[in-house]
Design a protein around this motif. Structure first.
Motif, PDB file in Angstrom:
ATOM      1  N   VAL A 206       4.754   4.628   3.074  1.00 32.33           N
ATOM      2  CA  VAL A 206       5.005   3.256   2.619  1.00 32.33           C
ATOM      3  C   VAL A 206       4.184   2.301   3.472  1.00 32.33           C
ATOM      4  CG1 VAL A 206       6.730   1.452   2.287  1.00 32.33           C
ATOM      5  CG2 VAL A 206       7.330   3.847   1.855  1.00 32.33           C
ATOM      6  N   LYS A 207       3.380   1.458   2.816  1.00 29.84           N
ATOM      7  CA  LYS A 207       2.511   0.529   3.523  1.00 29.84           C
ATOM      8  C   LYS A 207       2.791  -0.899   3.076  1.00 29.84           C
ATOM      9  CE  LYS A 207      -1.309   3.853   3.919  1.00 29.84           C
ATOM     10  NZ  LYS A 207      -2.751   4.087   3.674  1.00 29.84           N
ATOM     11  N   PRO A 208       2.791  -1.860   4.003  1.00 28.41           N
ATOM     12  CA  PRO A 208       2.966  -3.266   3.613  1.00 28.41           C
ATOM     13  C   PRO A 208       1.837  -3.708   2.688  1.00 28.41           C
ATOM     14  CG  PRO A 208       3.216  -2.990   5.990  1.00 28.41           C
ATOM     15  CD  PRO A 208       2.681  -1.692   5.458  1.00 28.41           C
ATOM     16  N   ALA A 209       2.178  -4.562   1.745  1.00 25.87           N
ATOM     17  CA  ALA A 209       1.149  -5.173   0.914  1.00 25.87           C
ATOM     18  C   ALA A 209       0.679  -6.436   1.647  1.00 25.87           C
ATOM     19  CB  ALA A 209       1.700  -5.481  -0.478  1.00 25.87           C
ATOM     20  N   ALA A 210       0.840  -7.605   1.064  1.00 24.08           N
ATOM     21  CA  ALA A 210       0.397  -8.845   1.719  1.00 24.08           C
ATOM     22  C   ALA A 210       1.245  -9.140   2.958  1.00 24.08           C
ATOM     23  CB  ALA A 210       0.485 -10.001   0.728  1.00 24.08           C
ATOM     24  N   ILE A 211       0.600  -9.614   4.021  1.00 23.66           N
ATOM     25  CA  ILE A 211       1.261  -9.788   5.312  1.00 23.66           C
ATOM     26  C   ILE A 211       2.412 -10.792   5.268  1.00 23.66           C
ATOM     27  CG2 ILE A 211       0.938 -10.575   7.692  1.00 23.66           C
ATOM     28  CD1 ILE A 211      -1.934  -9.646   7.527  1.00 23.66           C
ATOM     29  N   ILE A 212       2.147 -12.014   4.776  1.00 25.61           N
ATOM     30  CA  ILE A 212       3.115 -13.105   4.870  1.00 25.61           C
ATOM     31  C   ILE A 212       4.409 -12.803   4.108  1.00 25.61           C
ATOM     32  CG2 ILE A 212       3.550 -15.549   4.464  1.00 25.61           C
ATOM     33  CD1 ILE A 212       1.606 -14.946   6.759  1.00 25.61           C
ATOM     34  N   PRO A 213       4.348 -12.482   2.784  1.00 24.56           N
ATOM     35  CA  PRO A 213       5.615 -12.198   2.081  1.00 24.56           C
ATOM     36  C   PRO A 213       6.338 -10.980   2.633  1.00 24.56           C
ATOM     37  CG  PRO A 213       3.729 -11.747   0.675  1.00 24.56           C
ATOM     38  CD  PRO A 213       3.206 -12.464   1.864  1.00 24.56           C
ATOM     39  N   PHE A 236       7.789  -5.945  -0.976  1.00 23.44           N
ATOM     40  CA  PHE A 236       6.367  -6.281  -0.836  1.00 23.44           C
ATOM     41  C   PHE A 236       5.657  -5.149  -0.083  1.00 23.44           C
ATOM     42  CE2 PHE A 236       8.542 -10.314  -1.436  1.00 23.44           C
ATOM     43  CZ  PHE A 236       7.793 -10.857  -2.464  1.00 23.44           C
ATOM     44  N   SER A 237       5.798  -3.962  -0.647  1.00 22.08           N
ATOM     45  CA  SER A 237       5.202  -2.759  -0.064  1.00 22.08           C
ATOM     46  C   SER A 237       4.543  -1.943  -1.162  1.00 22.08           C
ATOM     47  CB  SER A 237       6.272  -1.886   0.618  1.00 22.08           C
ATOM     48  OG  SER A 237       6.970  -2.588   1.609  1.00 22.08           O
ATOM     49  N   ASN A 238       3.577  -1.163  -0.772  1.00 24.24           N
ATOM     50  CA  ASN A 238       2.976  -0.178  -1.669  1.00 24.24           C
ATOM     51  C   ASN A 238       3.266   1.217  -1.133  1.00 24.24           C
ATOM     52  OD1 ASN A 238       1.791  -1.829  -3.637  1.00 24.24           O
ATOM     53  ND2 ASN A 238       0.015  -2.229  -2.344  1.00 24.24           N
ATOM     54  N   VAL A 239       3.349   2.174  -2.049  1.00 28.18           N
ATOM     55  CA  VAL A 239       3.584   3.562  -1.675  1.00 28.18           C
ATOM     56  C   VAL A 239       2.297   4.336  -1.915  1.00 28.18           C
ATOM     57  CG1 VAL A 239       4.938   5.635  -2.104  1.00 28.18           C
ATOM     58  CG2 VAL A 239       6.002   3.399  -2.299  1.00 28.18           C
ATOM     59  N   CYS A 240       1.864   5.075  -0.906  1.00 31.95           N
ATOM     60  CA  CYS A 240       0.665   5.915  -1.033  1.00 31.95           C
ATOM     61  C   CYS A 240       1.115   7.368  -1.024  1.00 31.95           C
ATOM     62  CB  CYS A 240      -0.298   5.643   0.125  1.00 31.95           C
ATOM     63  SG  CYS A 240      -1.782   6.676   0.085  1.00 31.95           S
ATOM     64  N   LEU A 241       0.918   8.049  -2.139  1.00 30.03           N
ATOM     65  CA  LEU A 241       1.305   9.454  -2.262  1.00 30.03           C
ATOM     66  C   LEU A 241       0.043  10.304  -2.333  1.00 30.03           C
ATOM     67  CD1 LEU A 241       4.212  10.783  -4.415  1.00 30.03           C
ATOM     68  CD2 LEU A 241       2.098  12.070  -4.227  1.00 30.03           C
ATOM     69  N   LYS A 266      -6.241  13.283  -3.329  1.00 31.20           N
ATOM     70  CA  LYS A 266      -6.180  12.072  -4.141  1.00 31.20           C
ATOM     71  C   LYS A 266      -5.013  11.235  -3.653  1.00 31.20           C
ATOM     72  CE  LYS A 266      -8.466  13.735  -8.277  1.00 31.20           C
ATOM     73  NZ  LYS A 266      -8.431  13.787  -9.758  1.00 31.20           N
ATOM     74  N   LYS A 267      -5.168   9.916  -3.720  1.00 28.54           N
ATOM     75  CA  LYS A 267      -4.129   9.025  -3.234  1.00 28.54           C
ATOM     76  C   LYS A 267      -3.679   8.120  -4.375  1.00 28.54           C
ATOM     77  CE  LYS A 267      -5.575   9.291   1.557  1.00 28.54           C
ATOM     78  NZ  LYS A 267      -4.555  10.306   1.884  1.00 28.54           N
ATOM     79  N   LEU A 268      -2.434   8.310  -4.754  1.00 26.13           N
ATOM     80  CA  LEU A 268      -1.840   7.466  -5.781  1.00 26.13           C
ATOM     81  C   LEU A 268      -1.134   6.317  -5.080  1.00 26.13           C
ATOM     82  CD1 LEU A 268      -1.096   7.094  -8.807  1.00 26.13           C
ATOM     83  CD2 LEU A 268       0.996   8.372  -8.319  1.00 26.13           C
ATOM     84  N   VAL A 269      -1.678   5.106  -5.209  1.00 25.97           N
ATOM     85  CA  VAL A 269      -1.116   3.924  -4.560  1.00 25.97           C
ATOM     86  C   VAL A 269      -0.480   3.045  -5.626  1.00 25.97           C
ATOM     87  CG1 VAL A 269      -1.582   1.907  -3.134  1.00 25.97           C
ATOM     88  CG2 VAL A 269      -2.833   4.034  -2.735  1.00 25.97           C
ATOM     89  N   CYS A 270       0.836   2.852  -5.508  1.00 28.05           N
ATOM     90  CA  CYS A 270       1.572   2.060  -6.498  1.00 28.05           C
ATOM     91  C   CYS A 270       2.562   1.138  -5.796  1.00 28.05           C
ATOM     92  CB  CYS A 270       2.354   2.990  -7.437  1.00 28.05           C
ATOM     93  SG  CYS A 270       1.339   4.009  -8.509  1.00 28.05           S
ATOM     94  N   PRO A 271       2.934   0.035  -6.441  1.00 24.64           N
ATOM     95  CA  PRO A 271       4.009  -0.803  -5.897  1.00 24.64           C
ATOM     96  C   PRO A 271       5.278   0.019  -5.707  1.00 24.64           C
ATOM     97  CG  PRO A 271       2.879  -1.936  -7.671  1.00 24.64           C
ATOM     98  CD  PRO A 271       2.355  -0.528  -7.674  1.00 24.64           C
ATOM     99  N   ILE A 272       6.056  -0.325  -4.689  1.00 24.15           N
ATOM    100  CA  ILE A 272       7.221   0.479  -4.330  1.00 24.15           C
ATOM    101  C   ILE A 272       8.239   0.557  -5.463  1.00 24.15           C
ATOM    102  CG2 ILE A 272       8.545  -1.415  -3.281  1.00 24.15           C
ATOM    103  CD1 ILE A 272       9.241   0.639  -1.018  1.00 24.15           C
TER     104      ILE A 272
END
Length: 333
Positions: A206-213, A236-241, A266-272
């Protein structure tokens, strides 16, 4: 530990998490002319640059992964998803089967409230499924394991062969059958004998998306999440699988066509919300045969006699059978 995502407008947050680098760059450009303070100006530029860089690195470079994934799935209606504990195999399978498919066409072999039941009568072609259905067979090696080789089991294996072989022709191009397990050797040979397409998951991050929000929401959660037993994921996070795909060549070349190399991941990056939204991947928790027993571990060295008894018992299963009870999940045909 329970997990949930704090509720926001799902569509808006998903759109923002997908395009936050460009959105923030545009917003930053529009407000720069109105900022007079030099330090604030530098801060806004720095945030926009960081957001755009992380978006480009994590999202933009992997935008085509989902398209490629569903393009391959469209040609392989029956597939297997393998992976170690916590590697994201159930998360990926749920994401795939829910993608553009109505809830009333989704079947589970495990307890998922509101969804249709997939049983061994479906697996053995005794009862029909629906046109365009999506089926998830979780822990498939437990439903039809690799240790049944008797004469009576030949009919079972043949029926599973039929389901895999004719699934697309029986239930249409939009149907989908996904087997999930930790490795191929757990399964009855009939479960993978006719499976051409295999996905091996390698991990979820799980990775943060935009810093401020992200920081604002994290700060709010720190004050309002009083129940620490419940983990609330920041929306406000993205998931990288990370995963790898393999295509089997059949009986004349019983191996995968690709050599396993990390660079091919392969990296599937999607909103959490997309990957962690609404389905239960911990369905077996309530079937733990020890769930109602108190946790009372013995500490090594407390008593030498007990130490020796435990050591002896750990390497002798003869006396333990009388303590086994029927609450344990034990699948038999």
């Amino acid at each position: 530990m329970k997990k949930r995502i704090v509720k926001f407008n799902k569509a808006i947050v998903n759109f923002y998490n997908t395009w936050y680098g460009i959105i923030n760059a545009i917003i930053g450009f529009l407000i720069l002319s109105n900022i007079q303070n030099t330090m604030l100006l530098i801060l806004v530029i720095a945030v926009c640059v960081i957001d755009f860089y992380t978006w480009y690195k994590n999202v933009w470079k992997n935008l085509g992964t989902k398209t490629d994934l569903f393009s391959t799935i469209g040609q392989n209606n029956a597939l297997c998803v393998y992976g170690g504990i916590g590697s994201g195999k159930s998360t990926l399978a749920n994401f795939i089967v829910h993608y553009k498919r109505p809830k009333d066409l989704i079947y589970y072999n495990t307890k998922n409230k509101g969804y249709k039941t997939f049983t061994n009568k479906h697996l053995l072609c005794i009862e029909p499924l629906e046109e365009g259905c999506g089926v998830i067979v979780d822990e498939s090696g437990a439903e039809a394991d690799a240790y049944h080789y008797g004469k009576d089991d030949a009919k079972v294996r043949k029926r599973i062969d039929y389901l895999n072989k004719f699934f697309r022709q029986w239930y249409g191009d939009n149907s989908l059958l996904i087997y999930i397990d930790q490795c191929q050797s757990n399964q009855n040979t009939s479960l993978y004998k006719n499976i051409y397409y295999v996905i091996q998951t390698k991990g979820v991050e799980v990775k943060p998306a935009a810093i401020i929000p992200y920081l604002i929401c994290k700060l709010i959660l720190m004050f309002f999440n009083k129940n620490r037993l419940i983990k609330i994921n920041n929306p406000f996070s993205n998931v990288c699988l990370s995963y790898m795909e393999f295509l089997k060549m059949g009986d004349y070349a019983e191996h995968y066509t690709r050599v396993i190399q990390d660079k091919d991941d392969k990296k599937l990056v999607c909103p959490i919300y997309s990957l962690f939204g609404g389905f239960n991947t911990y369905v077996f928790r309530e079937f733990n045969p020890t769930k109602d027993k108190p946790v009372e571990p013995y500490i090594w060295g407390t008593d030498e006699r007990i130490d020796n008894e435990i050591m002896k018992a750990n390497f002798n299963f003869k006396d333990i059978h009388k303590e086994l009870d029927s609450s344990f999940i034990d699948i038999d045909y």
